[in-house]
Design a protein around this motif. Structure first.
Motif, mmCIF file in Angstrom:
data_model
loop_
_atom_site.group_PDB
_atom_site.id
_atom_site.type_symbol
_atom_site.label_atom_id
_atom_site.label_comp_id
_atom_site.label_asym_id
_atom_site.label_seq_id
_atom_site.Cartn_x
_atom_site.Cartn_y
_atom_site.Cartn_z
ATOM 1 N N GLN A 1 0.683 7.863 9.469
ATOM 2 C CA GLN A 1 -0.378 7.071 9.340
ATOM 3 C C GLN A 1 -1.251 7.562 10.522
ATOM 4 O OE1 GLN A 1 0.989 2.997 10.234
ATOM 5 N NE2 GLN A 1 1.106 2.387 8.095
ATOM 6 N N ASN A 2 -2.693 7.061 10.096
ATOM 7 C CA ASN A 2 -3.919 7.517 10.888
ATOM 8 C C ASN A 2 -3.490 6.737 12.398
ATOM 9 O OD1 ASN A 2 -4.417 4.675 10.201
ATOM 10 N ND2 ASN A 2 -6.401 5.048 11.157
ATOM 11 N N THR B 1 -5.154 4.373 -0.722
ATOM 12 C CA THR B 1 -4.470 4.255 0.388
ATOM 13 C C THR B 1 -4.489 5.462 1.338
ATOM 14 O OG1 THR B 1 -2.384 4.576 -0.572
ATOM 15 C CG2 THR B 1 -3.195 2.104 -0.227
ATOM 16 N N LYS C 1 -4.980 4.417 5.316
ATOM 17 C CA LYS C 1 -4.529 4.376 6.470
ATOM 18 C C LYS C 1 -3.510 5.598 6.633
ATOM 19 C CE LYS C 1 -1.621 0.717 6.285
ATOM 20 N NZ LYS C 1 -1.660 -0.772 6.545
ATOM 21 N N TYR C 2 -3.078 6.248 5.389
ATOM 22 C CA TYR C 2 -2.070 7.433 5.214
ATOM 23 C C TYR C 2 -2.722 8.902 5.209
ATOM 24 C CZ TYR C 2 0.906 3.454 4.660
ATOM 25 O OH TYR C 2 1.576 1.991 4.739
ATOM 26 N N HIS D 1 -5.802 13.012 14.186
ATOM 27 C CA HIS D 1 -5.055 12.299 13.326
ATOM 28 C C HIS D 1 -4.030 13.122 12.725
ATOM 29 C CE1 HIS D 1 -7.331 8.490 13.292
ATOM 30 N NE2 HIS D 1 -8.372 9.189 13.372
ATOM 31 N N GLU E 1 -4.300 4.556 15.381
ATOM 32 C CA GLU E 1 -5.222 3.462 15.903
ATOM 33 C C GLU E 1 -6.073 3.850 16.975
ATOM 34 O OE1 GLU E 1 -3.619 0.983 13.203
ATOM 35 O OE2 GLU E 1 -4.544 -0.047 14.794
ATOM 36 N N VAL F 1 6.100 8.214 9.028
ATOM 37 C CA VAL F 1 6.415 7.067 8.242
ATOM 38 C C VAL F 1 7.425 7.104 7.069
ATOM 39 C CG1 VAL F 1 4.591 5.338 9.215
ATOM 40 C CG2 VAL F 1 4.260 6.778 6.946
ATOM 41 N N PHE G 1 -10.769 6.336 7.221
ATOM 42 C CA PHE G 1 -9.724 5.512 7.294
ATOM 43 C C PHE G 1 -10.301 4.076 7.314
ATOM 44 C CE2 PHE G 1 -6.393 8.346 7.530
ATOM 45 C CZ PHE G 1 -6.559 9.243 8.408
ATOM 46 N N GLU H 1 0.795 -1.134 0.008
ATOM 47 C CA GLU H 1 -0.184 -0.001 -0.146
ATOM 48 C C GLU H 1 0.931 1.144 0.107
ATOM 49 O OE1 GLU H 1 -3.007 -2.387 2.884
ATOM 50 O OE2 GLU H 1 -1.769 -0.949 3.598
ATOM 51 N N PHE H 2 2.009 0.991 0.867
ATOM 52 C CA PHE H 2 2.776 2.488 0.814
ATOM 53 C C PHE H 2 3.511 2.613 -0.412
ATOM 54 C CE2 PHE H 2 4.896 5.375 3.210
ATOM 55 C CZ PHE H 2 6.410 5.468 2.871
#
Ligand code: AHG
Ligand code: MN
Ligand code: MN
Length: 327
Positions: A134-135, A83, A106-107, A147, A137, A156, A101, A22-23
């Motif tokens: 990243q979001n 993503t 998640k980014y 976020h 958790e 990241v 998200f 994804e990244f």
């Protein structure tokens, strides 16, 4: 020949086998955008893209046509990458909420679409700077600012592209800094330098000395010292942060944008200028502070908040700190 996409996938496979691509899919969106921007920058004079739009942005600055175009290009290239959850741009008052998200989205991508706007029309190096979070958790997607307003050590990835005599991309995902040059014949960024280390010291400082009388006394004392025979420093100031930083990363020295009376918190923005470049500087063995603390430890309180920035070779950043100890 290794392209930046191959490099990212290779490093992900080695360092983060759990990563599901994804990244790298997200980074390829940024890479596409910067190739388009490089082309727009190179031919701006031919396509009536120089000059300003007549608009003033949230920063209170006149928006250049290329600022706008670069901003739209990144939003378009990343907007449909599934993503990405949120995007934050220097040019836009509010964050862009792309999607809730979820397991894939998640980014958070934060960016200065075009840095060094005052240099666009005179053909001096400019660039794009990006930061990826990243979001958080367990935090509901609706708590958008929770976020976004994360300290820089949670990034990241971070990177920049400098549009100059050649188009060069530098990025880090926390495993060193790697540099790529755009090969115009194949339209791909090719690896030019891996695991870059910033020289530990260099007698070069980079600051807009026109504002000297507005700087804190300790900074003025440092600037006086650099001009003594025993110090023997030289000065380079391009006026595009990305270009001044790129030189500092490769050759060493220190870049300073201290507080001024006009900008008591400094001019540069924490989330998408200081944080990404501080991450890169530290990954290359350098340092970045705001005069009081490590840039990456600062907990942001506002989207476009500004910060003083002292970034460069560790010894040079420490030398500035030996003269300027903010109360
Ligand atoms: P931007 O063009 O994204 O607004 O950034 C401009 C910044 C940075 O690139 C540079 O270091 C600084 O402005 C120069 O400021 P001064 O003209 O005050 O020296
Ligand atoms: Mn900028
Ligand atoms: Mn900008």
């Amino acid at each position: 020949m290794q392209t930046v996409q191959q490099h990212i996938i290779e490093r992900q496979r080695q360092e983060h086998p759990e990563a599901s691509g994804e990244f790298s899919w997200l980074l390829s969106g940024i890479i596409l955008a910067t190739k388009v921007i490089a082309d727009q920058v190179r031919t701006a004079g031919l396509n009536n893209l120089l000059g300003d739009t007549g608009q003033v942005n949230v920063q209170g600055e006149v928006v250049q046509k290329l600022d706008d175009l670069a901003n739209e290009t990144i939003l378009a290239c990343l907007g449909f990458r599934d993503t990405v959850g949120i995007m934050v741009s220097e040019e836009d008052d509010e964050p862009h909420i792309i999607k809730e998200f979820d397991g894939r989205a998640k980014y958070i991508v934060l960016f200065d679409p075009l840095d060094g706007s005052s240099n666009i029309d005179v053909n001096v190096s400019i660039g794009t700077i990006f930061s990826i979070l990243q979001n958080r958790e367990g935090v509901d997607s609706s708590k958008v600012m929770d976020h976004i307003l994360q300290p820089g050590y949670r990034q990241v990835a971070a990177g920049y592209v400098i549009y100059s005599s050649s188009t060069v991309m530098a990025y880090t995902t926390g495993d060193g800094v790697h540099m790529f040059t755009l090969d115009p014949t194949i339209g791909a960024f090719r690896l030019s330098q891996e695991a870059i280390t910033m020289p530990a010291q260099r007698k070069m400082y980079s600051v807009n000395e026109a504002y000297r009388s507005q700087f804190p006394q300790g900074v003025q004392d440092y600037l006086d010292w650099t001009k003594t025979d025993e110090a023997g420093y030289s000065l380079r100031y391009i006026g595009s942060l990305v270009a001044d930083f790129h030189r500092t990363l490769l050759r060493g020295g220190v870049f300073l944008y201290p507080p001024t009376k006009k900008a008591p918190e400094g001019k540069l923005r924490l989330l998408y200028e200081a944080n990404p470049l501080a991450f890169i500087a530290e990954q290359a063995g350098g340092a970045a502070t705001d005069g009081r603390q490590r840039i990456l430890d600062k907990v942001p309180t506002a989207l476009h908040e500004r910060t003083p920035l002292i970034v460069g070779s560790k010894e040079e950043v420490e030398r500035v700190a030996s003269f300027w100890k903010p109360e």
